[in-house]
Design a protein around this motif. Structure first.
Motif, PDB file in Angstrom:
ATOM      1  N   GLN A   7       3.828   1.194  -0.474  1.00  0.00           N
ATOM      2  CA  GLN A   7       4.337  -0.168  -0.336  1.00  0.00           C
ATOM      3  C   GLN A   7       5.029  -0.611  -1.619  1.00  0.00           C
ATOM      4  N   THR A  11       9.009  -1.237  -2.056  1.00  0.00           N
ATOM      5  CA  THR A  11       9.443  -2.567  -2.488  1.00  0.00           C
ATOM      6  C   THR A  11      10.344  -2.458  -3.720  1.00  0.00           C
ATOM      7  N   LYS A  15      14.331  -3.478  -3.918  1.00  0.00           N
ATOM      8  CA  LYS A  15      14.828  -4.445  -4.909  1.00  0.00           C
ATOM      9  C   LYS A  15      15.948  -3.844  -5.742  1.00  0.00           C
ATOM     10  N   ALA A  54       6.087  -3.446   3.012  1.00  0.00           N
ATOM     11  CA  ALA A  54       7.100  -3.627   1.962  1.00  0.00           C
ATOM     12  C   ALA A  54       8.280  -4.432   2.498  1.00  0.00           C
ATOM     13  N   HIS A  57       7.734  -8.143   2.463  1.00  0.00           N
ATOM     14  CA  HIS A  57       7.760  -8.791   1.151  1.00  0.00           C
ATOM     15  C   HIS A  57       9.176  -9.162   0.709  1.00  0.00           C
ATOM     16  N   MET A  58      10.154  -8.687   1.429  1.00  0.00           N
ATOM     17  CA  MET A  58      11.533  -9.029   1.083  1.00  0.00           C
ATOM     18  C   MET A  58      11.890 -10.359   1.749  1.00  0.00           C
TER      19      MET A  58
END
Length: 196
Positions: A7, A11, A15, A54, A57-58
């Motif tokens: 994860q 992530t 990014k 993951a 989380h964006m």
């Protein structure tokens, strides 16, 4: 080997991708090596769920198409090609690029066998590909062609290799980290191919 850090890794990769391109990818394809038949449910339940976590989380409800393919190279399956008929028939190795996705494949899994290399002597051994997750619009032919094309993209060899190049790069960096560095690489190297 399974990781509980996927994860975080995904992530960070997303990014970095966003920083470089100002957008997130619409489709993510993961080729996973080193998983036995009995461990497939673990990949589906444990690793795929880390990738999806993951994504959550964006920002902006990010939900890309995800394809996760397990590649197995330690298999006993052999493929042959027959040319001609009757007493004049000749049995030889299946040529490079041969895909077998019926008859000997699983009834319950989406899998296929791929011969990526030409073998002049001996018997060719295909690699077994099992698609454990496919939320994309990619058809089986597209995934098979992508797998074959990735076997031609290993920079340290002039011809095709047995598994997709990304699997070999992952092996190479894991070996280097474990045997030589004994710690994570510098953040300055995260987008460099320093392990080649």
């Amino acid at each position: 080997e399974f990781s509980s850090h996927l994860q975080n890794i995904m992530t960070d990769a997303l990014k970095h991708y966003l920083e470089q391109r100002n957008e997130l990818p619409e489709r993510i394809i993961v080729f996973r090596d080193g998983v036995s038949e009995g461990q497939l449910p673990v990949v589906k339940q444990y690793e795929v769920s880390q990738f999806k976590a993951a994504f959550s989380h964006m920002e902006g409800g990010y939900n890309p198409q995800l394809v996760v393919v397990v590649v197995q190279k330690r298999i006993r399956t052999r493929m042959f090609f027959s040319e001609g008929e009757g007493s004049r028939s000749k049995v030889m190795n299946a040529p490079s690029g041969t895909v077998l996705d019926h008859t000997v494949t699983s009834d319950t899994l989406y899998d296929f066998y791929l011969v990526s290399q030409h073998v002049g002597k001996g018997t060719v051994t295909p690699s077994h590909y099992i698609v454990v997750e496919n939320s994309s619009t990619l058809k089986p032919d597209h995934i098979q062609k992508l797998a074959y094309k990735l076997t031609h993209m290993y920079w340290n060899w002039s011809g095709p290799v047995r598994v997709p190049s990304v699997c070999l790069y992952a092996h190479k960096i894991a070996y280097m980290m474990g045997q030589h560095l004994h710690r994570p690489a510098s953040k300055q190297l995260k987008d460099k191919l320093f392990y080649l």
